[in-house]
Motif scaffolding. Sequence first.
Motif, PDB file in Angstrom:
ATOM      1  N   MET A   1       0.838  -1.196   0.000  1.00  0.00           N
ATOM      2  CA  MET A   1       0.000   0.000   0.000  1.00  0.00           C
ATOM      3  C   MET A   1       0.875   1.249   0.000  1.00  0.00           C
ATOM      4  N   THR A   2       0.386   2.275  -0.636  1.00  0.00           N
ATOM      5  CA  THR A   2       1.121   3.543  -0.630  1.00  0.00           C
ATOM      6  C   THR A   2       0.874   4.273   0.689  1.00  0.00           C
ATOM      7  N   ILE A   3       1.706   5.248   0.956  1.00  0.00           N
ATOM      8  CA  ILE A   3       1.533   6.063   2.161  1.00  0.00           C
ATOM      9  C   ILE A   3       0.158   6.718   2.153  1.00  0.00           C
TER      10      ILE A   3
ATOM     11  N   LEU B   1       2.242   6.513  13.174  1.00  0.00           N
ATOM     12  CA  LEU B   1       3.285   6.987  12.253  1.00  0.00           C
ATOM     13  C   LEU B   1       4.059   5.825  11.638  1.00  0.00           C
ATOM     14  N   ILE B   2       4.341   4.809  12.436  1.00  0.00           N
ATOM     15  CA  ILE B   2       5.062   3.644  11.901  1.00  0.00           C
ATOM     16  C   ILE B   2       4.194   2.911  10.892  1.00  0.00           C
ATOM     17  N   ARG B   3       2.928   2.815  11.179  1.00  0.00           N
ATOM     18  CA  ARG B   3       2.016   2.173  10.223  1.00  0.00           C
ATOM     19  C   ARG B   3       2.053   2.888   8.876  1.00  0.00           C
ATOM     20  N   VAL B   4       2.108   4.205   8.908  1.00  0.00           N
ATOM     21  CA  VAL B   4       2.113   5.004   7.681  1.00  0.00           C
ATOM     22  C   VAL B   4       3.458   4.912   6.951  1.00  0.00           C
ATOM     23  N   PHE B   5       4.553   5.040   7.686  1.00  0.00           N
ATOM     24  CA  PHE B   5       5.849   5.233   7.039  1.00  0.00           C
ATOM     25  C   PHE B   5       6.738   3.997   6.948  1.00  0.00           C
ATOM     26  N   SER B   6       6.501   2.991   7.775  1.00  0.00           N
ATOM     27  CA  SER B   6       7.368   1.816   7.728  1.00  0.00           C
ATOM     28  C   SER B   6       7.118   1.011   6.461  1.00  0.00           C
ATOM     29  N   ASN B   7       8.166   0.407   5.961  1.00  0.00           N
ATOM     30  CA  ASN B   7       8.101  -0.435   4.763  1.00  0.00           C
ATOM     31  C   ASN B   7       7.799   0.373   3.498  1.00  0.00           C
ATOM     32  N   GLN B   8       8.268   1.616   3.501  1.00  0.00           N
ATOM     33  CA  GLN B   8       8.138   2.494   2.339  1.00  0.00           C
ATOM     34  C   GLN B   8       9.531   2.893   1.871  1.00  0.00           C
ATOM     35  N   SER B   9       9.644   3.355   0.648  1.00  0.00           N
ATOM     36  CA  SER B   9      10.945   3.796   0.143  1.00  0.00           C
ATOM     37  C   SER B   9      11.324   5.118   0.810  1.00  0.00           C
ATOM     38  N   PRO B  10      12.621   5.369   0.946  1.00  0.00           N
ATOM     39  CA  PRO B  10      13.033   6.653   1.525  1.00  0.00           C
ATOM     40  C   PRO B  10      12.423   7.848   0.780  1.00  0.00           C
ATOM     41  N   GLN B  11      12.395   7.776  -0.555  1.00  0.00           N
ATOM     42  CA  GLN B  11      11.855   8.877  -1.355  1.00  0.00           C
ATOM     43  C   GLN B  11      10.373   9.124  -1.039  1.00  0.00           C
ATOM     44  N   ALA B  12       9.598   8.048  -0.921  1.00  0.00           N
ATOM     45  CA  ALA B  12       8.162   8.188  -0.609  1.00  0.00           C
ATOM     46  C   ALA B  12       7.974   8.828   0.765  1.00  0.00           C
ATOM     47  N   ILE B  13       8.810   8.451   1.723  1.00  0.00           N
ATOM     48  CA  ILE B  13       8.705   9.016   3.080  1.00  0.00           C
ATOM     49  C   ILE B  13       9.042  10.503   3.051  1.00  0.00           C
ATOM     50  N   ILE B  14      10.113  10.846   2.355  1.00  0.00           N
ATOM     51  CA  ILE B  14      10.548  12.245   2.271  1.00  0.00           C
ATOM     52  C   ILE B  14       9.462  13.113   1.633  1.00  0.00           C
ATOM     53  N   GLU B  15       8.838  12.603   0.570  1.00  0.00           N
ATOM     54  CA  GLU B  15       7.849  13.385  -0.183  1.00  0.00           C
ATOM     55  C   GLU B  15       6.448  13.382   0.441  1.00  0.00           C
ATOM     56  N   ALA B  16       6.200  12.472   1.375  1.00  0.00           N
ATOM     57  CA  ALA B  16       4.845  12.323   1.936  1.00  0.00           C
ATOM     58  C   ALA B  16       4.434  13.545   2.743  1.00  0.00           C
ATOM     59  N   ASP B  17       3.181  13.936   2.566  1.00  0.00           N
ATOM     60  CA  ASP B  17       2.668  14.985   3.440  1.00  0.00           C
ATOM     61  C   ASP B  17       2.026  14.302   4.656  1.00  0.00           C
TER      62      ASP B  17
ATOM     63  N   SER C   1       8.255  16.261  16.323  1.00  0.00           N
ATOM     64  CA  SER C   1       9.606  15.703  16.459  1.00  0.00           C
ATOM     65  C   SER C   1       9.683  14.274  15.918  1.00  0.00           C
ATOM     66  N   MET C   2       8.643  13.480  16.152  1.00  0.00           N
ATOM     67  CA  MET C   2       8.609  12.103  15.642  1.00  0.00           C
ATOM     68  C   MET C   2       8.636  12.096  14.110  1.00  0.00           C
ATOM     69  N   ILE C   3       7.802  12.932  13.505  1.00  0.00           N
ATOM     70  CA  ILE C   3       7.741  12.998  12.041  1.00  0.00           C
ATOM     71  C   ILE C   3       9.090  13.469  11.489  1.00  0.00           C
ATOM     72  N   LYS C   4       9.661  14.468  12.140  1.00  0.00           N
ATOM     73  CA  LYS C   4      10.949  14.994  11.704  1.00  0.00           C
ATOM     74  C   LYS C   4      12.016  13.901  11.743  1.00  0.00           C
ATOM     75  N   GLN C   5      12.034  13.113  12.820  1.00  0.00           N
ATOM     76  CA  GLN C   5      13.033  12.052  12.957  1.00  0.00           C
ATOM     77  C   GLN C   5      12.830  10.960  11.898  1.00  0.00           C
ATOM     78  N   ILE C   6      11.582  10.601  11.631  1.00  0.00           N
ATOM     79  CA  ILE C   6      11.275   9.602  10.591  1.00  0.00           C
ATOM     80  C   ILE C   6      11.799  10.082   9.241  1.00  0.00           C
ATOM     81  N   LYS C   7      11.549  11.357   8.945  1.00  0.00           N
ATOM     82  CA  LYS C   7      11.998  11.911   7.661  1.00  0.00           C
ATOM     83  C   LYS C   7      13.528  12.038   7.615  1.00  0.00           C
ATOM     84  N   MET C   8      14.156  12.304   8.749  1.00  0.00           N
ATOM     85  CA  MET C   8      15.627  12.376   8.800  1.00  0.00           C
ATOM     86  C   MET C   8      16.246  11.011   8.481  1.00  0.00           C
ATOM     87  N   TYR C   9      15.671   9.949   9.062  1.00  0.00           N
ATOM     88  CA  TYR C   9      16.144   8.597   8.745  1.00  0.00           C
ATOM     89  C   TYR C   9      15.991   8.331   7.244  1.00  0.00           C
TER      90      TYR C   9
END
Length: 140
Positions: free
Chosen positions: A1-3, A84-100, A123-131
């Motif tokens: 599934m997509t973000i 947040l993990i449900r949304v962003f885990s198992n996604q490509s780095p690019q998809a996470i970076i671009e996700a709103d 802060s959680m969202i910022k850290q996820i996007k930093m990874y």
Amino acid sequence: MTIKEIQDDIIDEFSMFEDWEERYQYMIDLGKTLPLIDEVYKTESNIIKGCQSKVWLHAEMKNDKVIFTADSDAIITKGIIAILIRVFSNQSPQAIIEADTNFIDEIGLKEHLSPTRANGLVSMIKQIKMYALAYQTQLN
């Protein structure tokens, strides 16, 4: 599934509840299903700065996807990081970076959190996007 598809599912799930007491209970239940971080990753370097409670977040790359695990010492915060993990885990780095993250506003989460928890959410969202950014840099 997509973000976006996952975010839409979460918006649908939250819309089923009449009030915020039920939504908080749902978040607590989600926190109980969180894939827990391995104890070896519960280190100072994995604590998200800016959260009132302790939140540990670990990321690793598998098959060009970022896999997140986390834990928190507070039940509501654990529910937030679970979403947040449900949304962003198992996604490509690019998809996470671009996700709103508009879905957070759509479910009304930010407005129903205390200011310190709302800051922690950011802060959680910022850290996820930093990874994700770090892993994206490794891929290029």
